[in-house]
Scaffold this motif. Structure first.
Motif: not given
Length: 192
Positions: A69-77
């Motif tokens: 889900d979109d958390m995958q784009t948040v983890y690197p940040k």
């Protein structure tokens, strides 16, 4: 190093011009005065599913959370920023559901070994707003305690918290004392 100045801001309100967001923006202002490079994430606009309790993130050689889900784009940040600002209104005696989903999914960033604990030594500032006039009656204290307990356990550092009462969107900005406290917290965040 440039990475030492990176701040990710996580806004947990559905109101883009709400009171917790106003506090977060004031924290950001204080941080930017000290060289912060800021990236803001509006949690409400993301598709973040609840933690599934599958423990895949705990398995040997795991690459983290497997929920797609979109958390995958948040983890690197979250991993590359040394400093976070988390802002949430109080909804029904605790943090907003958007913020709670985010918090639960941070579980995948924490392992007991220091090599795999992405929360270790993160510097975190918290901003909260609530409708009641009292931090206890509003339930704000419940959310504050959740932040303190979770991040302390994971080895992160809560640099400070600002919170205050306001009903209408943006109303909190009229509290000049609180807004000054938020700006000072941003400065403190960068100096920690």
């Amino acid at each position: 190093m440039q990475n030492e100045k990176k701040v990710v801001v996580l806004l947990g309100s559905p109101r883009k011009k709400g009171n917790s967001t106003a506090l977060a923006k004031q924290i950001i202002h204080g941080a930017e005065l000290h060289g912060a490079m800021v990236e803001t994430v509006y949690l409400n606009g993301l598709n973040i599913k609840p933690c599934q309790g599958c423990y895949s993130c705990r398995k040997p050689n795991s690459s983290g959370c497997v929920v797609d889900d979109d958390m995958q784009t948040v983890y690197p940040k979250l991993q590359t920023a040394d400093r976070w600002v988390i802002a949430s209104p109080v909804y029904w005696f605790s943090m907003s559901a958007q913020t709670k989903l985010f918090m639960d999914r941070c579980f995948a960033m924490f392992k007991e070994t220091t090599q795999e604990n992405y929360l270790l030594n993160k510097q975190i500032a918290i901003a909260m707003s609530y409708g009641d006039t009292d931090v206890f009656n509003s339930g704000c204290v419940n959310a504050l305690r959740s932040f303190q307990d979770a991040y302390r356990y994971a080895g992160a550092n809560i640099v400070g918290m600002v919170y205050g009462s306001a009903e209408e969107p943006g109303e909190i900005t009229s509290n000049t004392f609180l807004m000054k406290q938020a700006e000072e917290l941003g400065k403190k965040l960068m100096q920690s």
